[in-house]
Design a protein around this motif. Structure first.
Motif, PDB file in Angstrom:
ATOM      1  N   ASP A 132       0.847  -1.119  -0.123  1.00 16.89           N
ATOM      2  CA  ASP A 132      -0.018   0.089   0.001  1.00 16.89           C
ATOM      3  C   ASP A 132       0.754   0.943  -0.002  1.00 16.89           C
ATOM      4  O   ASP A 132       0.456   2.192  -0.768  1.00 16.89           O
ATOM      5  CB  ASP A 132      -0.950  -0.009   1.156  1.00 16.89           C
ATOM      6  CG  ASP A 132      -2.180  -0.958   1.251  1.00 16.89           C
ATOM      7  OD1 ASP A 132      -2.515  -1.094   0.007  1.00 16.89           O
ATOM      8  OD2 ASP A 132      -2.604  -1.340   2.146  1.00 16.89           O
ATOM      9  N   ARG A 177       2.138   1.863  -3.516  1.00 18.70           N
ATOM     10  CA  ARG A 177       1.033   2.225  -4.400  1.00 18.70           C
ATOM     11  C   ARG A 177       0.877   3.943  -4.103  1.00 18.70           C
ATOM     12  O   ARG A 177       0.485   4.778  -4.993  1.00 18.70           O
ATOM     13  CB  ARG A 177      -0.238   1.714  -3.921  1.00 18.70           C
ATOM     14  CG  ARG A 177      -0.132   0.303  -4.748  1.00 18.70           C
ATOM     15  CD  ARG A 177      -1.717  -0.364  -4.838  1.00 18.70           C
ATOM     16  NE  ARG A 177      -1.372  -1.879  -4.960  1.00 18.70           N
ATOM     17  CZ  ARG A 177      -1.626  -2.601  -3.750  1.00 18.70           C
ATOM     18  NH1 ARG A 177      -1.682  -2.178  -2.588  1.00 18.70           N
ATOM     19  NH2 ARG A 177      -1.393  -4.017  -4.057  1.00 18.70           N
ATOM     20  N   LYS A 185       3.831   5.890  -5.213  1.00 20.98           N
ATOM     21  CA  LYS A 185       3.879   6.083  -6.624  1.00 20.98           C
ATOM     22  C   LYS A 185       2.639   6.904  -7.394  1.00 20.98           C
ATOM     23  O   LYS A 185       2.950   7.470  -8.421  1.00 20.98           O
ATOM     24  CB  LYS A 185       3.941   5.010  -7.339  1.00 20.98           C
ATOM     25  CG  LYS A 185       5.292   4.148  -7.325  1.00 20.98           C
ATOM     26  CD  LYS A 185       6.333   4.915  -7.753  1.00 20.98           C
ATOM     27  CE  LYS A 185       7.624   4.357  -7.558  1.00 20.98           C
ATOM     28  NZ  LYS A 185       8.887   5.193  -8.105  1.00 20.98           N
ATOM     29  N   LYS A 186       1.417   6.999  -6.484  1.00 23.03           N
ATOM     30  CA  LYS A 186       0.300   7.675  -7.209  1.00 23.03           C
ATOM     31  C   LYS A 186       0.646   9.287  -6.817  1.00 23.03           C
ATOM     32  O   LYS A 186       0.254   9.926  -7.600  1.00 23.03           O
ATOM     33  CB  LYS A 186      -0.824   7.349  -6.489  1.00 23.03           C
ATOM     34  CG  LYS A 186      -2.111   8.054  -7.159  1.00 23.03           C
ATOM     35  CD  LYS A 186      -3.500   7.316  -6.232  1.00 23.03           C
ATOM     36  CE  LYS A 186      -4.572   8.201  -6.693  1.00 23.03           C
ATOM     37  NZ  LYS A 186      -5.740   7.519  -6.202  1.00 23.03           N
ATOM     38  N   ALA A 210       4.524  -3.869  -8.000  1.00 23.32           N
ATOM     39  CA  ALA A 210       3.972  -2.931  -7.702  1.00 23.32           C
ATOM     40  C   ALA A 210       4.613  -1.352  -7.492  1.00 23.32           C
ATOM     41  O   ALA A 210       3.811  -0.424  -7.309  1.00 23.32           O
ATOM     42  CB  ALA A 210       3.827  -3.031  -5.975  1.00 23.32           C
ATOM     43  N   GLY A 211       5.728  -1.297  -7.910  1.00 24.99           N
ATOM     44  CA  GLY A 211       6.298  -0.071  -8.144  1.00 24.99           C
ATOM     45  C   GLY A 211       7.417   0.158  -7.488  1.00 24.99           C
ATOM     46  O   GLY A 211       8.115   1.389  -7.787  1.00 24.99           O
ATOM     47  N   ASP A 228      -2.246  -9.005  -5.024  1.00 26.60           N
ATOM     48  CA  ASP A 228      -1.496  -8.152  -3.984  1.00 26.60           C
ATOM     49  C   ASP A 228      -2.672  -8.133  -2.737  1.00 26.60           C
ATOM     50  O   ASP A 228      -1.866  -8.118  -1.588  1.00 26.60           O
ATOM     51  CB  ASP A 228      -1.470  -7.015  -4.515  1.00 26.60           C
ATOM     52  CG  ASP A 228      -0.046  -6.728  -5.420  1.00 26.60           C
ATOM     53  OD1 ASP A 228       0.543  -7.779  -5.361  1.00 26.60           O
ATOM     54  OD2 ASP A 228       0.161  -5.801  -6.206  1.00 26.60           O
TER      55      ASP A 228
END
Length: 210
Positions: free
Chosen positions: A64, A67, A70-71, A96-97, A151
């Motif tokens: 999380d 995410r 990266k967002k 996931a990034g 995930d």
């Protein structure tokens, strides 16, 4: 100057990382977190270039956190640091990034090189390992079932494997208990398990617990 944030629930690890970084003239630690929740606050409120995230902390799950970062801040770099070998978690974190995945057994020089690399927009991965894992995931019917978990299912799996209750997991993930129970049912089916004890046994068998 590369500004670095560190998140790890073990004070000795944070201190060790800070010491390594302090010996590098163009890097400095600007923030530290002891939990996933504190890490989220730093992600959103602090000025940093590279965030070193422990893979397993209380509070907000690392997937999380990746995410969210990266967002909200796609140009900043994330390095996941783990006590687990690459083959267990690296592919999921990178998908996931995360920009890099290192183990705590890696040399300090590799950590510094990774920080410098990803701060400049690079990626630090083991290309051969990533290629191998992806190929096995797609083509090998005997590949460990936990790699087929989504995930969210994987997050629930990890939480159950360390003894967390459904209500606690729901609160941490900001989801309803009913939703968490649904994820549990799905992951039990994928793992061919029937109870939480089976989940713990599976996690131990595949080296997914500290």
């Amino acid at each position: 100057m590369i500004k670095i944030a560190i998140a790890d629930d073990h004070a000795i690890i944070r201190a060790g990382l800070a010491q390594i970084i302090s010996e590098t003239p163009d890097m400095r630690v600007v923030a530290e977190a002891r939990s996933g929740d504190e890490a989220q606050d730093i992600i959103l409120d602090a000025e940093w270039d590279v965030f070193i995230l422990d893979i397993s902390m209380p509070g907000k799950n690392v997937l999380d956190l990746i995410r969210i970062a990266k967002k909200q801040l796609p140009n900043r770099a994330l390095l996941v640091l783990s006590s687990y070998p690459e083959e267990q978690y690296a592919l999921r974190m990178l998908r996931a990034g995360a920009d890099a995945y290192l183990t705590k057994a890696d040399a300090p020089e590799k950590l510094i090189a990774a920080i410098r690399n990803i701060s400049e927009g690079g990626k630090l991965t083991n290309p051969e390992l990533t290629k191998k894992l992806f190929a096995e995931h797609i083509t090998n019917p005997d590949y460990p079932p936990h790699h087929t978990l989504t995930d969210r299912e994987f997050q629930v799996f990890c939480a159950i494997s360390i003894g967390k209750r459904i209500n606690d997991i729901a609160e941490e993930m900001a989801l309803s208990s009913k939703t968490i129970s649904t994820y549990r049912i799905r992951l039990l089916k994928k793992l061919k398990a029937t109870t939480n004890a089976d989940i713990v046994e599976y996690a131990m068998e595949f080296g997914l617990l500290d």
